[in-house]
Design an enzyme around this catalytic site. Structure first.
Site, PDB file in Angstrom:
ATOM      1  N   GLY A  64       7.236   4.607   8.326  1.00  0.00           N
ATOM      2  CA  GLY A  64       6.389   5.777   8.530  1.00  0.00           C
ATOM      3  C   GLY A  64       6.584   6.327   9.933  1.00  0.00           C
ATOM      4  CB  SER A  65       4.500   8.577  11.937  1.00  0.00           C
ATOM      5  OG  SER A  65       3.300   7.848  11.940  1.00  0.00           O
ATOM      6  CB  THR A  66       7.397   6.857  16.197  1.00  0.00           C
ATOM      7  OG1 THR A  66       8.713   6.929  15.624  1.00  0.00           O
ATOM      8  CG2 THR A  66       7.471   6.069  17.485  1.00  0.00           C
TER       9      THR A  66
ATOM     10  CB  CYS B  29      13.038   8.456   8.523  1.00  0.00           C
ATOM     11  SG  CYS B  29      13.942   7.471   7.325  1.00  0.00           S
TER      12      CYS B  29
ATOM     13  N   GLY C 145       3.572   3.264  13.725  1.00  0.00           N
ATOM     14  CA  GLY C 145       4.340   2.048  14.034  1.00  0.00           C
ATOM     15  C   GLY C 145       3.841   1.407  15.323  1.00  0.00           C
TER      16      GLY C 145
ATOM     17  CE  LYS D   6      -1.701   2.629   3.042  1.00  0.00           C
ATOM     18  NZ  LYS D   6      -1.593   3.925   2.347  1.00  0.00           N
TER      19      LYS D   6
ATOM     20  CD  GLU E 239      10.485  12.020  12.133  1.00  0.00           C
ATOM     21  OE1 GLU E 239       9.433  11.455  12.495  1.00  0.00           O
ATOM     22  OE2 GLU E 239      11.335  11.471  11.423  1.00  0.00           O
TER      23      GLU E 239
ATOM     24  CD  GLU F 151      13.107   3.611   8.153  1.00  0.00           C
ATOM     25  OE1 GLU F 151      13.074   4.475   9.057  1.00  0.00           O
ATOM     26  OE2 GLU F 151      13.048   3.871   6.956  1.00  0.00           O
TER      27      GLU F 151
HETATM   28  P1  NAI Z   1       2.034   7.942   8.577  1.00  0.00           P
HETATM   29  O1  NAI Z   1       2.906   7.117   9.426  1.00  0.00           O
HETATM   30  O2  NAI Z   1       0.656   8.229   9.016  1.00  0.00           O
HETATM   31  O3  NAI Z   1       1.898   7.265   7.117  1.00  0.00           O
HETATM   32  C1  NAI Z   1       2.790   6.309   6.603  1.00  0.00           C
HETATM   33  C2  NAI Z   1       1.981   5.208   5.902  1.00  0.00           C
HETATM   34  O4  NAI Z   1       1.206   4.499   6.865  1.00  0.00           O
HETATM   35  C3  NAI Z   1       0.992   5.696   4.871  1.00  0.00           C
HETATM   36  O5  NAI Z   1       0.983   4.781   3.787  1.00  0.00           O
HETATM   37  C4  NAI Z   1      -0.338   5.659   5.604  1.00  0.00           C
HETATM   38  O6  NAI Z   1      -1.452   5.521   4.766  1.00  0.00           O
HETATM   39  C5  NAI Z   1      -0.164   4.433   6.457  1.00  0.00           C
HETATM   40  N1  NAI Z   1      -0.994   4.382   7.664  1.00  0.00           N
HETATM   41  C6  NAI Z   1      -1.484   5.421   8.397  1.00  0.00           C
HETATM   42  N2  NAI Z   1      -2.196   4.955   9.438  1.00  0.00           N
HETATM   43  C7  NAI Z   1      -2.147   3.609   9.386  1.00  0.00           C
HETATM   44  C8  NAI Z   1      -2.663   2.551  10.201  1.00  0.00           C
HETATM   45  N3  NAI Z   1      -3.358   2.805  11.285  1.00  0.00           N
HETATM   46  N4  NAI Z   1      -2.394   1.289   9.849  1.00  0.00           N
HETATM   47  C9  NAI Z   1      -1.674   1.010   8.752  1.00  0.00           C
HETATM   48  N5  NAI Z   1      -1.159   1.956   7.946  1.00  0.00           N
HETATM   49  C10 NAI Z   1      -1.393   3.235   8.264  1.00  0.00           C
HETATM   50  O7  NAI Z   1       2.774   9.289   8.259  1.00  0.00           O
HETATM   51  P2  NAI Z   1       2.110  10.684   7.814  1.00  0.00           P
HETATM   52  O8  NAI Z   1       0.825  10.949   8.490  1.00  0.00           O
HETATM   53  O9  NAI Z   1       2.046  10.670   6.359  1.00  0.00           O
HETATM   54  O10 NAI Z   1       3.172  11.708   8.362  1.00  0.00           O
HETATM   55  C11 NAI Z   1       3.098  12.183   9.706  1.00  0.00           C
HETATM   56  C12 NAI Z   1       4.463  12.307  10.281  1.00  0.00           C
HETATM   57  O11 NAI Z   1       5.073  11.031  10.312  1.00  0.00           O
HETATM   58  C13 NAI Z   1       5.433  13.167   9.487  1.00  0.00           C
HETATM   59  O12 NAI Z   1       5.316  14.507   9.757  1.00  0.00           O
HETATM   60  C14 NAI Z   1       6.734  12.614   9.960  1.00  0.00           C
HETATM   61  O13 NAI Z   1       7.076  13.188  11.178  1.00  0.00           O
HETATM   62  C15 NAI Z   1       6.458  11.144  10.143  1.00  0.00           C
HETATM   63  N6  NAI Z   1       6.870  10.333   8.985  1.00  0.00           N
HETATM   64  C16 NAI Z   1       8.001   9.638   9.090  1.00  0.00           C
HETATM   65  C17 NAI Z   1       8.449   8.905   8.019  1.00  0.00           C
HETATM   66  C18 NAI Z   1       9.695   8.130   8.090  1.00  0.00           C
HETATM   67  O14 NAI Z   1      10.218   7.719   7.072  1.00  0.00           O
HETATM   68  N7  NAI Z   1      10.214   7.874   9.262  1.00  0.00           N
HETATM   69  C19 NAI Z   1       7.733   8.872   6.750  1.00  0.00           C
HETATM   70  C20 NAI Z   1       6.486   9.600   6.768  1.00  0.00           C
HETATM   71  C21 NAI Z   1       6.112  10.312   7.853  1.00  0.00           C
END
Ligand code: NAI
Length: 798
Positions: free
Chosen positions: A245-247, A301, A250, A193, A398, A267
């Site tokens: 994605g976000s902690t 990240c 995670g 996804k 972050e 990650e």
């Molecule tokens: P997010 O962690 O919400 O999204 C990442 C992925 O997870 C997306 O594909 C999203 O659709 C999916 N997702 C969201 N909720 C989910 C759930 N409950 N179960 C399964 N999948 C789910 O990140 P978002 O909202 O786009 O960004 C928010 C903050 O997260 C950013 O400002 C940043 O601080 C951090 N972030 C960190 C990343 C990294 O590489 N460490 C990458 C993206 C965001």
């Protein structure tokens, strides 16, 4: 005639936009909307829902994309399940050919994919063209190689099954490659996804899968938001979840998968330190900051977002940095001479603005480049907070934008202390011309990736991933591949044997009335910090043989006892810093001392129901196991990876720190030793909860520990009720990892509790492991779970 210097001083950049017409034509071709890619076909959402995808640099809609439902996920998992038997049994060479074909097709479409990624994400074409997409191709090439080699180089491993993969928007196609390439090489099938902001390159990738004739169902792509991701995580047909994605999310995924038996790799976020020592090449370090925090608009990240600058050079360094920041150009990401493009979405821009505002409100001094920003689109100028307080929000959270937070330090010790003053541990960058100082600092920083005099380097051959709340598992290299493999031995363990679950009677001497007393009564104690200690609650329970004979007492430890044990374990960190050779000597001594008491230990096992021969065999096997791990103590080497020229990229196996060990009921002595030994051989300290069924071999073992020069705090043993003690260990923030050998029905509670500090939990089904067999009861898989990979990039040359 003007001099060259004058020309350079006056020269203005003209626009140099990359042509986007081939991508625009492709988008036009899909004007009716993009569909999911399931079972090799493009299909509509089951409920017909769609969502809009925008170009953040121009605030313009790019496409409509299918909104994934739980039914779509179900269809995709079914397709992946049907494809699995044939794909996983293809010879590695055949899978290598598919991966190679994908790599070639990506290369042929590099320009197209770079432009598409830039339009969808807002990142500069310079980065998509020179970094993202070439690395995508590199990942598929590298893993084509692994597909070829797995059978011979990583034998006795098989694929996990159907993998659910959820990726973020900051490196859309690169994250897809990091996930799909190793999964396919290992023989898994996948449902991926993409992030809702940036699904387009994943859909272009789906077209490539069709073009190369990848068997239907091997790769499935379902677009949608968090709810679609949650449906994928929850699906019972998925054997592994890989998430970036976000902690925060995670943590949600850790909880959602608790007790399911799904393999998990996370990650997550970071707040990585960028340390500049006073002997650094300051101009080089300034360029480093630009790559660390302004690369991809800081939406990385592992961005070097905390600048730690040695006090004596701080003013000079910040001055140079400000001058360099003033030259950065922010604008149309399709322009080849632009340094920084757009923030992915107005929501992320608002988040950055709000955190920066909070930094100012909390008293931070903000410096921003006064560069011209485009009139429309989501743009943010390069920014730095100077003299930030280490405890301020902006120094802890972050920001995920082009905002560095600078602070000073005086000594290398203070630099390390500030660097580790975070709940994250993804990466760190260290700048010094003194290689001893740089490597010494790298060894002390709790992070998965260390860059010396460099930053943000990635390669398919080097493991990438975090310590602590930055997640667990690695992507890239052999470790990354192992995340998609299961040792065949784990799939073929013994069938479950009936077990007796001990019921502890918490009243002092409870149960003794009805049982026959042993000849010599013993006072039940725990073993904490190298000393026998009374249980905090003062209670013990009577341990009985299968025939009801009372064998002795064991102390009932509680939360306080675990906390006390943890305190001593945290203090015993000297053990982790010892050379493997020194640890080996202590372990051999342990074997020697156990051997001297072999008769007593065999008697103990006999009294708890073992036959005479079985008891003697278990003691002998235990002595051998100690020898086995003493042998490994100085041999579980890291590697030097072949990444890029003029770099030593070193993969080191580091101990986690403190590991909680919850022991199996079977083989009460051997089972416990089979957990303690690999953990301490690798330099961890352990807090052990022995089997509540037969804990007396564990309490006898105190004597062996006492006489074997094991430093206090390296091994603590707390007997008592497994569920309560395990939960306390899982909850504890200073337990860095947990091994849990217990029936599957008990896993959920500890995995849920572990979400607090996101410690990795290794669940072993104790009753399915034959602890006597050298194939199942010992081996490198135990050492792998006892260590985490630290990758250190060291450049060389002038
Ligand atoms: P997010 O962690 O919400 O999204 C990442 C992925 O997870 C997306 O594909 C999203 O659709 C999916 N997702 C969201 N909720 C989910 C759930 N409950 N179960 C399964 N999948 C789910 O990140 P978002 O909202 O786009 O960004 C928010 C903050 O997260 C950013 O400002 C940043 O601080 C951090 N972030 C960190 C990343 C990294 O590489 N460490 C990458 C993206 C965001």
């Amino acid at each position: 005639m003007p001099t060259v210097k004058e020309i350079l001083n006056t020269m203005e950049y003209g626009p140099a936009p990359e042509a986007d017409s081939p991508v625009r034509e492709w988008l036009e071709h899909h004007r009716d909307g993009f569909r999911h890619y399931i079972g090799g076909a493009f299909v509509q959402s089951s409920e017909g829902g769609t969502f809009r995808v925008m170009n953040p640099a121009r605030d313009e809609p790019l496409a409509n994309v299918a909104e994934g439902t739980a039914r779509d996920i179900d269809a995709a998992v079914s397709a992946a399940t049907s494809a699995f038997p044939a794909w996983s049994t293809l010879p590695g060479h055949a899978r290598a050919r598919y991966l190679y074909a994908i790599a070639r097709h990506i290369q042929k479409r590099e320009r197209f994919l770079s432009v598409l990624e830039t339009l969808d994400n807002g990142k500069p074409i310079r980065e998509t063209r020179d970094i993202d997409i070439p690395l995508v191709a590199r990942h598929f090439y590298h893993h084509a190689g692994w597909a070829e080699l797995i059978e011979t180089d990583i034998p006795e491993h098989g694929p996990v099954g159907v993998c659910g993969q959820i990726i973020p928007w900051n490196f859309p196609l690169l994250m897809l490659a990091w996930k799909i390439a190793p999964a396919l090489a290992a023989g898994n099938t996948v449902v991926l996804k993409p992030a809702e902001y940036t699904p387009l390159t994943a859909l272009a990738f789906a077209e490539i899968c069709s073009e190369v004739g990848l068997p239907p169902g091997v790769v499935n792509i379902v677009t949608g938001d968090g709810a679609t991701g949650a449906a994928l995580v929850a699906h019972a047909g998925v054997s592994k979840i890989a998430f970036t994605g976000s902690t925060e999310v995670g943590r949600i995924i850790r909880k959602a998968t608790a007790g399911s038996g799904k393999k998990l790799s996370l990650e997550l976020g970071g707040k990585s330190p960028f340390i500049v020592f006073e002997d650094a090449d300051l101009d080089g370090a300034v360029e480093g900051v630009v790559d660390a925090i302004f690369f991809n608009q800081g939406q990385v990240c592992c961005a070097g977002s905390r600048l730690l600058i040695q006090e004596g050079i701080s003013d000079r360094f910040l001055d140079k940095l400000r001058r360099r920041m003033a030259t950065l150009r922010v604008g149309d990401p399709l322009d080849k001479s632009i340094d920084m493009g757009a923030i992915v979405d107005p929501a992320q821009l608002a988040r950055i603005e709000s955190l920066v505002q909070q930094g100012v409100t909390e008293g931070g001094t903000l410096w921003q480049s006064d560069c011209e920003l485009p009139a429309c689109g989501s743009f943010y100028p390069p920014s730095v907070f100077v003299n930030a307080e280490p405890a301020s929000t902006i120094a802890e959270v972050e920001i995920f934008g082009p905002v560095a937070v600078a602070m000073t330090f005086r000594t290398p010790e203070e630099a390390v202390q500030l660097a580790n003053n975070t709940r994250f541990g993804l990466a760190a960058s260290i700048w010094s011309e003194n290689i001893d100082l740089a490597l010494d600092t790298a060894s002390q920083i709790k992070a998965g990736v260390l860059w010396i005099n460099s930053t943000n380097l990635f390669d398919a051959a080097a493991g990438f991933g975090g310590y602590r709340e930055s997640g667990f598992g690695r992507e890239g290299g052999r470790e990354g591949l192992l995340e998609y493999l299961v040792p065949t031995i784990e799939k073929s363990l013994l069938p479950a044997a009936p077990r007796t679950v001990a019921k502890l009677d918490a009243s002092p001497h409870g149960g003794l009335k009805t049982a026959k007393l042993p000849e010599i009564d013993r006072t039940a104690k725990l073993y904490i910090g190298g000393k026998q200690a009374r249980p905090d609650g003062g209670h013990s329970w009577t341990v009985t043989a299968p025939d009801g004979t009372a064998l002795g007492e064991a102390g009932i430890g509680n939360r306080k006892d675990i906390r006390n044990a943890m305190e001593t374990a945290v203090k015993a960190k000297g053990w982790s810093g010892q050379a493997g050779h020194n640890r080996a000597q202590v372990l051999y001594f342990m074997a020697e001392n156990l051997s001297a008491r072999a008769g007593e230990f065999a008697d103990r096992l006999r009294s708890s129901g073992h036959s005479g021969e079985a008891a003697a065999n278990e003691v002998e096997a235990t002595i051998r196991r100690i020898f086995y791990y003493a042998a490994w103590a100085d041999k579980f080497d890291g590697r030097v990876h072949a990444t890029r020229s003029r770099h030593l990229t070193i993969g080191l196996h580091e101990p986690f720190g403190v590991i909680g060990l919850v022991c199996p009921d079977e083989a009460p002595l051997l089972g416990m030793i089979s957990l303690i030994l690999p953990a301490i051989a690798m330099g961890n300290r352990v807090v052990v909860v022995p089997s509540p069924v037969q804990p007396l071999s564990a309490t006898d073992f105190y004597q062996v520990l006492d006489t074997s020069d094991v430093p206090g705090g390296v091994v603590s043993i707390v007997t008592g009720a497994r569920a309560e003690l395990s939960k306390t260990l899982a909850d504890h923030d200073e337990v860095d990892a947990l091994w849990y050998s217990a029936p599957r029905s008990e896993w959920a509670a500890v995995e849920l509790a572990s979400a607090g500090n996101l410690k990795p939990v290794w669940t072993l089904e104790g009753d399915r492991t034959d602890w006597h067999a050298t194939t199942t009861g010992q081996g490198p898989r135990f050492l792998r779970h006892a260590t985490q990979l630290k990758t250190i990039w060291v450049p060389y040359g002038e």
